[in-house]
Design a protein around this motif. Sequence first.
Motif, mmCIF file in Angstrom:
data_model
loop_
_atom_site.group_PDB
_atom_site.id
_atom_site.type_symbol
_atom_site.label_atom_id
_atom_site.label_comp_id
_atom_site.label_asym_id
_atom_site.label_seq_id
_atom_site.Cartn_x
_atom_site.Cartn_y
_atom_site.Cartn_z
ATOM 1 N N GLN A 137 0.948 -1.019 0.081
ATOM 2 C CA GLN A 137 0.015 -0.034 -0.007
ATOM 3 C C GLN A 137 0.833 1.312 -0.093
ATOM 4 O OE1 GLN A 137 -2.663 1.805 -0.843
ATOM 5 N NE2 GLN A 137 -4.059 0.749 0.810
ATOM 6 N N ARG A 138 0.531 2.180 -0.929
ATOM 7 C CA ARG A 138 1.147 3.328 -0.902
ATOM 8 C C ARG A 138 0.086 4.594 -0.146
ATOM 9 N NH1 ARG A 138 5.717 4.048 -3.558
ATOM 10 N NH2 ARG A 138 6.277 2.245 -4.768
ATOM 11 N N LEU A 139 0.765 5.293 0.716
ATOM 12 C CA LEU A 139 0.236 6.175 1.810
ATOM 13 C C LEU A 139 0.097 7.532 0.828
ATOM 14 C CD1 LEU A 139 2.795 6.116 4.709
ATOM 15 C CD2 LEU A 139 0.374 5.083 4.652
ATOM 16 N N ALA A 140 -1.416 8.010 1.228
ATOM 17 C CA ALA A 140 -2.138 9.190 0.963
ATOM 18 C C ALA A 140 -2.433 10.029 2.040
ATOM 19 C CB ALA A 140 -3.272 8.999 0.169
ATOM 20 N N GLN A 141 -2.819 9.443 3.034
ATOM 21 C CA GLN A 141 -3.083 10.145 4.166
ATOM 22 C C GLN A 141 -2.947 9.324 5.556
ATOM 23 O OE1 GLN A 141 -6.536 12.592 4.037
ATOM 24 N NE2 GLN A 141 -6.668 13.221 5.995
ATOM 25 N N PHE A 142 -2.587 10.072 6.676
ATOM 26 C CA PHE A 142 -2.395 9.069 7.928
ATOM 27 C C PHE A 142 -2.886 10.140 9.056
ATOM 28 C CE2 PHE A 142 -0.018 8.064 11.789
ATOM 29 C CZ PHE A 142 0.108 6.803 11.927
ATOM 30 N N ARG A 151 -5.781 4.460 24.243
ATOM 31 C CA ARG A 151 -5.725 3.827 22.857
ATOM 32 C C ARG A 151 -6.036 5.104 21.914
ATOM 33 N NH1 ARG A 151 -10.138 -0.510 22.366
ATOM 34 N NH2 ARG A 151 -11.540 1.216 23.064
ATOM 35 N N ALA A 152 -5.638 4.538 20.687
ATOM 36 C CA ALA A 152 -5.723 5.606 19.616
ATOM 37 C C ALA A 152 -6.319 4.867 18.466
ATOM 38 C CB ALA A 152 -4.465 6.404 19.416
ATOM 39 N N LEU A 153 -6.833 5.459 17.393
ATOM 40 C CA LEU A 153 -7.316 4.750 16.201
ATOM 41 C C LEU A 153 -6.276 5.372 15.164
ATOM 42 C CD1 LEU A 153 -9.258 3.130 14.786
ATOM 43 C CD2 LEU A 153 -10.719 4.939 14.167
ATOM 44 N N ALA A 154 -5.651 4.518 14.523
ATOM 45 C CA ALA A 154 -4.768 4.750 13.418
ATOM 46 C C ALA A 154 -5.449 4.547 11.958
ATOM 47 C CB ALA A 154 -3.381 4.148 13.383
ATOM 48 N N VAL A 155 -5.745 5.835 11.152
ATOM 49 C CA VAL A 155 -6.568 5.743 9.932
ATOM 50 C C VAL A 155 -5.482 5.802 8.832
ATOM 51 C CG1 VAL A 155 -8.485 6.362 8.624
ATOM 52 C CG2 VAL A 155 -8.392 6.336 11.124
ATOM 53 N N LEU A 156 -5.227 4.894 7.924
ATOM 54 C CA LEU A 156 -4.516 4.822 6.837
ATOM 55 C C LEU A 156 -5.356 4.898 5.560
ATOM 56 C CD1 LEU A 156 -1.240 3.065 5.913
ATOM 57 C CD2 LEU A 156 -3.099 2.864 4.646
ATOM 58 N N VAL A 157 -5.179 5.817 5.006
ATOM 59 C CA VAL A 157 -5.846 6.139 3.198
ATOM 60 C C VAL A 157 -4.765 5.685 2.318
ATOM 61 C CG1 VAL A 157 -7.045 7.681 2.088
ATOM 62 C CG2 VAL A 157 -7.499 7.801 4.430
ATOM 63 N N THR A 187 1.465 12.807 6.805
ATOM 64 C CA THR A 187 0.733 13.034 5.491
ATOM 65 C C THR A 187 1.618 14.055 4.524
ATOM 66 O OG1 THR A 187 -1.376 12.923 6.536
ATOM 67 C CG2 THR A 187 -1.304 14.120 4.625
ATOM 68 N N ALA A 188 2.427 14.711 5.409
ATOM 69 C CA ALA A 188 3.110 15.845 4.606
ATOM 70 C C ALA A 188 4.628 15.241 3.894
ATOM 71 C CB ALA A 188 3.518 17.005 5.576
ATOM 72 N N ARG A 189 5.260 14.516 4.886
ATOM 73 C CA ARG A 189 6.621 13.946 4.385
ATOM 74 C C ARG A 189 6.549 12.540 3.992
ATOM 75 N NH1 ARG A 189 10.095 16.959 7.358
ATOM 76 N NH2 ARG A 189 11.918 15.885 6.133
ATOM 77 N N LEU A 190 5.569 11.563 4.205
ATOM 78 C CA LEU A 190 5.732 10.269 3.799
ATOM 79 C C LEU A 190 4.677 9.898 2.731
ATOM 80 C CD1 LEU A 190 6.452 8.512 7.270
ATOM 81 C CD2 LEU A 190 8.062 9.660 5.799
ATOM 82 N N LEU A 225 2.614 3.137 11.762
ATOM 83 C CA LEU A 225 2.929 2.443 10.529
ATOM 84 C C LEU A 225 3.279 0.960 10.695
ATOM 85 C CD1 LEU A 225 5.150 5.415 8.987
ATOM 86 C CD2 LEU A 225 2.677 4.795 8.470
ATOM 87 N N ALA A 226 3.817 0.576 11.680
ATOM 88 C CA ALA A 226 4.481 -0.800 11.607
ATOM 89 C C ALA A 226 3.218 -1.789 11.809
ATOM 90 C CB ALA A 226 5.137 -0.871 12.886
#
Length: 347
Positions: A137-142, A151-157, A187-190, A225-226
């Motif tokens: 998968q290639r990242l567009a937004q995180f 706890r936190a919800l990690a959302v990958l687009v 989102t900005a750098r990766l 990310l991991a």
Amino acid sequence: MASPPITELSTRAREIFRLVVEGYLDSGQPVGSKTLASDGTLNLSPASIRSVLADLETLGLLAAPHTSAGRMPTEAGLRIFVDGMMRVSEPTEEERAQIEARLAGGGPVEQALQQASALLSDLSGAAGMVLVPAREQRLAQFNLVDLGQGRALAVLVGEDGGVENRVIELSGTLDPGSLDRASNYVTARLSGRTLVEAVLAMRAEIEAGESQLDNASRDLVERGLAVWSEDSQQRPVLIVRGAANLLDEAALEDLERVRSLLEDLEDKQSVARLLESAREAEATRIFIGSENRLFGLSGSSVIASPYRDREGRVLGVLGVIGPTRLNYARVVPMVDFTARSLGRRIA
């Protein structure tokens, strides 16, 4: 006792065997001598037909579920029929157009894969399966969203529009801005990088002293990310559609078999391994009943075919699973054509 090659059977035995198998695959019911005699094509008495049926049963090609019932093919009989006697029925122009239309469109690749699985289910009346090609998968937004209670919800687009969520555990107490800083950094750098590339790039910046993230935010980014990079390596991505089709009237008479089959389908890693075994096949592969250990107890058959890109590289595998009475002559070419169409769509 090993079953004989079909060439060793007499012409009469081959014809009766073919009619029994085709009748069973069409109706799902054992075929009796009276039915074969009334058909008119054999020009034989029921007594003569019964004698041949008894011989075929002795050879292990047919079986009688009850004493007074007709005959049905054994798994060995089905294998001989599929390999040497089956008259393949190629998809019609209308069916080909339907397959192409269902797989067409400019949406994300996942949409075509979902459509392929549903399409195979609709065409076969069984369950359709698609093993998603291994690709990063290639990242567009995180984004990281605070859920409270550590706890936190990690959302990958992804760049293809796909959205996935994961819950991660937070270590210690974070200030409210840490989640935002971590999200904005990714989102900005990766963006535009694969998961592995993103993690490596982030670590390289940290080692070079170029990262503007504080320690807490860096930890959030790396763990967020991991969770995907590890998941993509361990979890086979298998799409199954139409499992409800397996609960037909005949299946209701053998609920234990159906329960076993549905449980097997839940074991996606094992199903994926079975489909993977068809990756290097030159043509569509057919697994009948106990020929594969996974579905042996449920008495099910799998028809699978790899789908390739324009250079001939295998991208994944798709197929159909259903009872051994599947209409092989119709489903096999359907699976093959769908595989070729899907390969052209996502290549």
